[in-house]
Design a protein around this motif. Sequence first.
Motif, PDB file in Angstrom:
ATOM      1  N   ARG A  84    -164.869  13.703  61.795  1.00 40.69           N
ATOM      2  CA  ARG A  84    -165.288  12.975  59.617  1.00 40.69           C
ATOM      3  C   ARG A  84    -164.031  12.734  58.965  1.00 40.69           C
ATOM      4  NH1 ARG A  84    -166.707  11.293  56.156  1.00 40.69           N
ATOM      5  NH2 ARG A  84    -167.617  12.588  53.962  1.00 40.69           N
ATOM      6  N   ALA A  85    -162.891  13.218  59.412  1.00 40.92           N
ATOM      7  CA  ALA A  85    -161.756  12.751  58.651  1.00 40.92           C
ATOM      8  C   ALA A  85    -160.593  13.090  59.441  1.00 40.92           C
ATOM      9  CB  ALA A  85    -161.583  13.664  57.892  1.00 40.92           C
ATOM     10  N   ILE A  86    -159.308  12.428  59.250  1.00 43.79           N
ATOM     11  CA  ILE A  86    -157.724  12.506  59.680  1.00 43.79           C
ATOM     12  C   ILE A  86    -157.224  13.452  58.656  1.00 43.79           C
ATOM     13  CG2 ILE A  86    -155.935  11.247  60.520  1.00 43.79           C
ATOM     14  CD1 ILE A  86    -157.795   9.043  61.163  1.00 43.79           C
ATOM     15  N   MET A  87    -156.424  14.627  58.737  1.00 44.70           N
ATOM     16  CA  MET A  87    -155.359  14.808  58.503  1.00 44.70           C
ATOM     17  C   MET A  87    -154.563  15.098  58.720  1.00 44.70           C
ATOM     18  SD  MET A  87    -155.931  18.963  56.581  1.00 44.70           S
ATOM     19  CE  MET A  87    -157.478  18.852  55.838  1.00 44.70           C
ATOM     20  N   PRO A  88    -153.614  14.287  58.256  1.00 45.31           N
ATOM     21  CA  PRO A  88    -152.076  14.847  58.833  1.00 45.31           C
ATOM     22  C   PRO A  88    -151.044  15.141  57.740  1.00 45.31           C
ATOM     23  CG  PRO A  88    -152.175  12.385  57.769  1.00 45.31           C
ATOM     24  CD  PRO A  88    -153.255  13.436  57.986  1.00 45.31           C
ATOM     25  N   VAL A  89    -150.013  16.208  58.277  1.00 44.78           N
ATOM     26  CA  VAL A  89    -148.925  16.610  57.673  1.00 44.78           C
ATOM     27  C   VAL A  89    -147.661  16.059  57.739  1.00 44.78           C
ATOM     28  CG1 VAL A  89    -148.724  18.867  56.973  1.00 44.78           C
ATOM     29  CG2 VAL A  89    -150.534  19.017  58.393  1.00 44.78           C
ATOM     30  N   ILE A 140    -146.751  16.277  68.289  1.00 44.67           N
ATOM     31  CA  ILE A 140    -146.351  15.254  67.231  1.00 44.67           C
ATOM     32  C   ILE A 140    -145.275  14.704  67.971  1.00 44.67           C
ATOM     33  CG2 ILE A 140    -146.452  17.438  66.475  1.00 44.67           C
ATOM     34  CD1 ILE A 140    -144.250  18.610  67.266  1.00 44.67           C
ATOM     35  N   GLU A 141    -144.603  13.603  67.687  1.00 47.68           N
ATOM     36  CA  GLU A 141    -143.565  12.864  67.494  1.00 47.68           C
ATOM     37  C   GLU A 141    -142.765  13.996  68.002  1.00 47.68           C
ATOM     38  OE1 GLU A 141    -144.419   9.013  64.903  1.00 47.68           O
ATOM     39  OE2 GLU A 141    -143.578  10.551  63.533  1.00 47.68           O
ATOM     40  N   PRO A 142    -141.544  14.057  68.827  1.00 50.00           N
ATOM     41  CA  PRO A 142    -140.668  14.878  69.358  1.00 50.00           C
ATOM     42  C   PRO A 142    -139.419  14.942  68.098  1.00 50.00           C
ATOM     43  CG  PRO A 142    -141.099  13.255  70.807  1.00 50.00           C
ATOM     44  CD  PRO A 142    -141.656  12.955  70.193  1.00 50.00           C
ATOM     45  N   ASP A 143    -139.321  13.744  67.879  1.00 50.67           N
ATOM     46  CA  ASP A 143    -137.932  13.343  67.078  1.00 50.67           C
ATOM     47  C   ASP A 143    -138.116  14.047  65.348  1.00 50.67           C
ATOM     48  OD1 ASP A 143    -139.812  11.107  66.840  1.00 50.67           O
ATOM     49  OD2 ASP A 143    -137.556  10.051  66.392  1.00 50.67           O
ATOM     50  N   THR A 193    -156.086  16.464  63.545  1.00 51.73           N
ATOM     51  CA  THR A 193    -154.899  17.242  62.409  1.00 51.73           C
ATOM     52  C   THR A 193    -153.658  17.646  63.583  1.00 51.73           C
ATOM     53  OG1 THR A 193    -153.996  18.485  60.542  1.00 51.73           O
ATOM     54  CG2 THR A 193    -155.790  20.093  62.347  1.00 51.73           C
ATOM     55  N   THR A 194    -152.833  17.645  63.396  1.00 53.92           N
ATOM     56  CA  THR A 194    -151.750  18.407  63.912  1.00 53.92           C
ATOM     57  C   THR A 194    -151.657  19.865  64.370  1.00 53.92           C
ATOM     58  OG1 THR A 194    -148.802  18.763  64.097  1.00 53.92           O
ATOM     59  CG2 THR A 194    -150.228  18.429  61.277  1.00 53.92           C
ATOM     60  N   PRO A 195    -151.168  20.266  65.078  1.00 55.77           N
ATOM     61  CA  PRO A 195    -151.068  22.077  65.156  1.00 55.77           C
ATOM     62  C   PRO A 195    -149.688  22.748  65.351  1.00 55.77           C
ATOM     63  CG  PRO A 195    -150.388  20.207  67.196  1.00 55.77           C
ATOM     64  CD  PRO A 195    -150.963  19.588  66.150  1.00 55.77           C
ATOM     65  N   PHE A 196    -149.019  21.559  65.210  1.00 50.60           N
ATOM     66  CA  PHE A 196    -147.880  22.052  64.444  1.00 50.60           C
ATOM     67  C   PHE A 196    -147.331  21.740  62.978  1.00 50.60           C
ATOM     68  CE2 PHE A 196    -142.591  21.982  63.990  1.00 50.60           C
ATOM     69  CZ  PHE A 196    -143.136  23.053  65.029  1.00 50.60           C
ATOM     70  N   THR A 197    -147.988  22.883  62.532  1.00 48.35           N
ATOM     71  CA  THR A 197    -148.500  22.956  60.939  1.00 48.35           C
ATOM     72  C   THR A 197    -149.347  24.591  60.601  1.00 48.35           C
ATOM     73  OG1 THR A 197    -149.664  22.516  58.593  1.00 48.35           O
ATOM     74  CG2 THR A 197    -150.871  22.535  60.947  1.00 48.35           C
ATOM     75  N   ASP A 215    -148.604  12.308  65.555  1.00 47.05           N
ATOM     76  CA  ASP A 215    -147.877  11.465  66.411  1.00 47.05           C
ATOM     77  C   ASP A 215    -149.434  10.341  66.034  1.00 47.05           C
ATOM     78  OD1 ASP A 215    -147.527   8.563  68.189  1.00 47.05           O
ATOM     79  OD2 ASP A 215    -146.869  10.014  69.756  1.00 47.05           O
ATOM     80  N   PRO A 216    -149.122   8.874  66.067  1.00 47.61           N
ATOM     81  CA  PRO A 216    -150.062   8.525  65.041  1.00 47.61           C
ATOM     82  C   PRO A 216    -150.356   8.287  66.593  1.00 47.61           C
ATOM     83  CG  PRO A 216    -148.465   8.196  63.615  1.00 47.61           C
ATOM     84  CD  PRO A 216    -148.064   8.991  64.604  1.00 47.61           C
TER      85      PRO A 216
END
Length: 374
Positions: A124-129, A103-106, A79-83, A111-112
């Motif tokens: 076990r999983a991917i959790m994008p925000v 993350i993507e800076p823009d 997952t992302t740390p920026f959430t 960032d995939p």
Amino acid sequence: MPFIDLKAQYAALKTSIDARIQRVLDHGQYIMGPEVKELEEKLAAHVGVKHCISVASGTEALLIALMALDLQPGDEVITTPFTFAATAETIVLLGGVPVFVDIEPDTCNIDPKLIEAAITPRTRAIMPVSLYGQVCDMDEINAIAARHGGLPVIEDAAQSFGASYRGRKSCGLSTWGATSFFPSKPLGCYGDGGALFTDDDALAQAAREIRVHGQSQRYTHTRLGVGGRMDTIQCAVVLAKLERFDWEIARRLAIGERYQELLAGLPEALGVQRLAVRGNRDCVWAQFTLQIEAREAVFKSLNGAGIPTAIHYPRPLHQQPAYERFGRGQVLPHAEAAARRVMSLPMSADLSEAQQDVVVAALRQALQQHVARV
């Protein structure tokens, strides 16, 4: 000036909201009343999936999604740390391990390009925000998941309900879509609420059982569950708000685009970076957020001028006391830079152009004053 104008929204929908709530008071089915099923059917149709399961909050949505996937202690979720903390919180509550990817800076979305390197045999999983109201690059994330044995993907869409990605709706793009109806969200109730979305029959049945303490029928507990139901009155509020939701999304898109145009006129020397919106998607601007080098000075100046602002979010999760052990000393430069620079401006469907002009003028003045001082 309100940061989010819920009073104006209520004034526009007062007759319908009051009638919907009164109907619940009259029939008295405050838990799992008929409005629950009605809302679930309408939301599923809006997103374009087979199943919608209403739940008690956006956090419960993530928790139930992970429970339905049978997340076990030690399992990793990328997952992302920026959430907001709820994203990692639900993983840790089940004994899982959040694996943070920069993350993507823009866009400030995950960032995939960095996800695949973070996958291990324990993943076990991917959790994008879908942060700020813009969907992540879900096709690329789903493709990565497919290459690694069909990993489940959970879109944390707490801020992006109503947004579109390649002609499809947020929450209908992956194994699970999870959203929040917290009052400030693009589609909010008047308390806590949330929903899960999926096309998978088995997962939907699991989630329905989990939200009522794991019951497959009354007093038959077939799995571990939680008290995760959305109250009937909150469902009634969302049903009323759905009446003008398409109009509100159109307004959010237009207001966000106008903000972007107004901010594009600010001199580069003033140190403002607008968030990028990718060409194959839109952004419903749950928060209208930009990045500012002189954030603290601008923050104080705007608040002093009566312009409310907020910071979403001032510290990334891998640096939070409760989660830093999972970061293992990681340096995630884009998330850390965003945390130092992001600031959100007033945003809602009822924000007027005159109010926008006041906000941008105050921002310009604050930036110019800061530059003059330094």
